[in-house]
Enzyme design. Structure first.
Site, mmCIF file in Angstrom:
data_model
loop_
_atom_site.group_PDB
_atom_site.id
_atom_site.type_symbol
_atom_site.label_atom_id
_atom_site.label_comp_id
_atom_site.label_asym_id
_atom_site.label_seq_id
_atom_site.Cartn_x
_atom_site.Cartn_y
_atom_site.Cartn_z
ATOM 1 N N LYS A 202 0.817 -1.208 0.000
ATOM 2 C CA LYS A 202 0.000 0.000 0.000
ATOM 3 C C LYS A 202 0.853 1.262 0.000
ATOM 4 O O LYS A 202 2.040 1.248 0.292
ATOM 5 C CB LYS A 202 -0.988 -0.029 1.169
ATOM 6 C CG LYS A 202 -2.108 -1.044 0.908
ATOM 7 C CD LYS A 202 -3.213 -1.017 1.933
ATOM 8 C CE LYS A 202 -4.334 -1.971 1.500
ATOM 9 N NZ LYS A 202 -5.415 -2.057 2.509
ATOM 10 N N ARG A 241 -3.124 -10.082 4.815
ATOM 11 C CA ARG A 241 -3.482 -10.217 3.403
ATOM 12 C C ARG A 241 -2.323 -9.643 2.587
ATOM 13 O O ARG A 241 -1.996 -8.465 2.719
ATOM 14 C CB ARG A 241 -4.776 -9.456 3.112
ATOM 15 C CG ARG A 241 -5.299 -9.606 1.686
ATOM 16 C CD ARG A 241 -6.580 -8.789 1.525
ATOM 17 N NE ARG A 241 -7.195 -8.966 0.218
ATOM 18 C CZ ARG A 241 -6.872 -8.295 -0.888
ATOM 19 N NH1 ARG A 241 -5.887 -7.393 -0.833
ATOM 20 N NH2 ARG A 241 -7.497 -8.511 -2.029
#
Length: 275
Positions: A202, A241
């Site tokens: 991210k 994840r």
């Protein structure tokens, strides 16, 4: 999807997606998360029938191959078809806000349901970047929101043991918001539910790794992701994840050993499993 921030367009073909899913399992993934629309900032939603057409055949083939499969969807109809095809977990980044019928589907199927912190439906389209928490305590905001989503789910008939919580790193949050949520993981854990940490590749990791030439691209964030995985496992998170499985699988095993818990190989954890 065509527009995923990390691997857009690489696995649009069903056969390619299934092959990649099998590779993820071989690399150590306990669960393969299958999604048919991107949730990156500014993404445009795809029609429901297109999302289902992308997802359901992949779920069916991976489940038939013995993989544990979750489905990353905000639509109850897609979740229902995926469960019928063999999915055993629903990963809903809207936390049940995007489709009021999702709670019914989950309650009737009895499958685990990941509820993510999501500020509002408008954030999906606008790619809001943290203004929602300006001047407030992001951890307190996230905890309050997740507590309300849990209450709504249980009121709709979902059993508490089906629920997993996700603080929504990167969704309408600044880089500092994300780090604060990770630093104060123990406060999230006090809600009493399993926690999923989804930091992989991210933007806030790219910002951290900025070498003066700009944020590091998504493809160069896997080492930092594995570090987050190790620390999340050390804190007792239910799961992480990730995109690049092997480094994080190794990190999780090392963290388990640090805690004195043998973790050999890989297996799909239950929602109320080892924390």
């Amino acid at each position: 999807t065509e527009d995923s921030f990390s691997d857009g367009g690489q696995y649009l073909d069903t056969a390619d997606a299934v092959a990649h899913g099998r590779e993820l399992v071989a690399a150590g993934a306990d669960i393969v998360d299958v999604g048919g629309e991107s949730t990156r900032p500014g993404a445009v939603r795809v029609p429901a029938d297109e999302e289902a057409a992308r997802v359901v055949p992949v779920v069916r083939d991976l489940a038939a191959a013995g993989a544990a499969v979750s489905v990353d969807t905000m639509r109850a109809a897609v979740a229902e078809k995926s469960i019928a095809a063999g999915a055993h977990l629903i990963n809903d980044v809207s936390g049940g806000m995007a489709d009021p019928d999702m709670a019914r589907v989950v309650a009737e199927a009895g499958v685990p349901w990941i509820l993510m912190h999501w500020v509002s439906p408008d954030d999906f389209a606008s790619g809001a970047g943290g203004a929602a928490h300006a001047g407030s305590d992001v951890v307190a905001d996230v905890i309050d929101h997740l507590r309300r989503r849990v209450d709504a789910a249980i009121s709709a008939g979902v059993r508490p043991e089906q629920l997993i919580l996700d603080p929504g790193l990167g969704f309408a949050k600044t880089a500092e918001d994300n780090w604060e949520l990770l630093r104060r993981y123990d406060e999230l854990a006090l809600l009493g539910y399993p926690v999923l940490i989804a930091a992989s590749r991210k933007r806030f990791l790219g910002t951290l790794l900025d070498d003066g030439a700009g944020p590091r691209p998504a493809s160069g964030r896997d080492h930092a992701t594995a570090a987050i995985s190790a620390m999340a496992a050390r804190e007792g998170a239910w799961g992480v994840r990730v995109h690049d499985v092997a480094p994080s699988a190794d990190a999780v095993r090392a963290a388990a050993a640090w805690r004195g818990q043998a973790r050999r190989g890989h297996q799909a954890p239950s929602p109320k499993g080892e924390r």
